[in-house]
Design an enzyme around this catalytic site. Sequence first.
Site, PDB file in Angstrom:
ATOM      1  CB  CYS A 102      -0.889  -0.039   1.232  1.00 51.48           C
ATOM      2  SG  CYS A 102      -1.979   1.345   1.303  1.00 51.48           S
ATOM      3  CB  CYS A 153      -2.899  -1.010   4.712  1.00 51.36           C
ATOM      4  SG  CYS A 153      -2.732   0.392   3.673  1.00 51.36           S
TER       5      CYS A 153
END
Length: 395
Positions: free
Chosen positions: A100, A200
């Site tokens: 991410c 995330c």
Amino acid sequence: MKRVVVGLSGGVDSSVAAYLLQQQGYEVIGLFMKNWHDDSVTISNECPWLEDSNDALLVAEKLGIPFQTVDLSEQYQEKIVDYMFREYEKGRTPNPDVLCNREIKFDVFMKIAMSLGADYVATGHYCKKSEIEVDGEPVYQLLAGADNNKDQSYFLCQLSQEQLAKSLFPIGELTKPEVREIAAQMDLVTAEKKDSQGLCFIGKVRLPEFLQQKLQPKEGLIIQIDKNNPVYNIDAPKLLSVEDGLVLEAKKIDYIPEMGKVVGNHQGAHYFTTGQRKGLNVGGTTDPLFIISTNVATNTIYTGLSSQHPGLFKKALFVEKSEVHWIRTDLALANGKTMDVLARIRYRQPLQKATLHQFENGMYVSFEEPQSAITEGQFVAWYLGDELVGSGVIS
């Protein structure tokens, strides 16, 4: 005044990062990233991203900075979620947080920030950046955060020099209690907010349910392997080359059901990972059972009793050539070269003494002490002192 876009997540860390930058005289803009969201797999009916974006908005209002939300769900779905499904399907365990950062926060998001005329992107990561000169050129260093308990450099182990050049980490010199104290003094709505858990940006998600959307349940056997199984008594030939010795140390054991006894059933090998002990639902054992290996081709899980089972430990791991990544490209190893480093194979693991060995087809990382649950698909990151200099995907 230089312009900085802060990724305001609705948490205390990014809130204080924005405040500190403002104090340092930057022109600050707050952006909230709306990433992928799927109601069918969140643990409760709360909607974390809505709550978080509201908190981010309140912080921006309090600081008097411009604020907007950017919807990155499509890119997130494609670069993170789809990747996760592919990896789990292959029997590997991906790290969505590292990805991410590489693919979303410091790539897609950074490009949006630059299109707004930003000089930098800032996040609430607990890590530090510094700059040195090598052969007359600026080189950026990624350093561990001052708070040993919260250091997040590992999650940024895939960043490049270009990404670091445009990044700021305003809270890297602070500890978590100090960050909370600043937020309380400033009366920020996020001062007491708990740290987010879960994937995330996906919020509070049950991983098995998340995976079951794409990977169908499929019953298979759980096999228990005895710690005295002869498969663990491998005597290495005396005259091995260094590379052959490393190949042997990093090699995955090919278990077959006949090596052990059946102790239960599971709903899909691809939902499980090496080193896992929860979720097996096998009772009546003297010690907890740990997963020592999974085989998605035969849909079999192999387990061993206790955290000291020999099937959990290996002294070396391999990173394929295309997966070796140097943040400090000036330190990259030539073939046949070695480097003594400190390394970790997961977030929060204490750093371990290790040696990198670069060969034509990739890199071996050999550890001074055998490591438990080296997991394919995860990242190994290596440090010189408190500087993270490179990383790679464990193959």
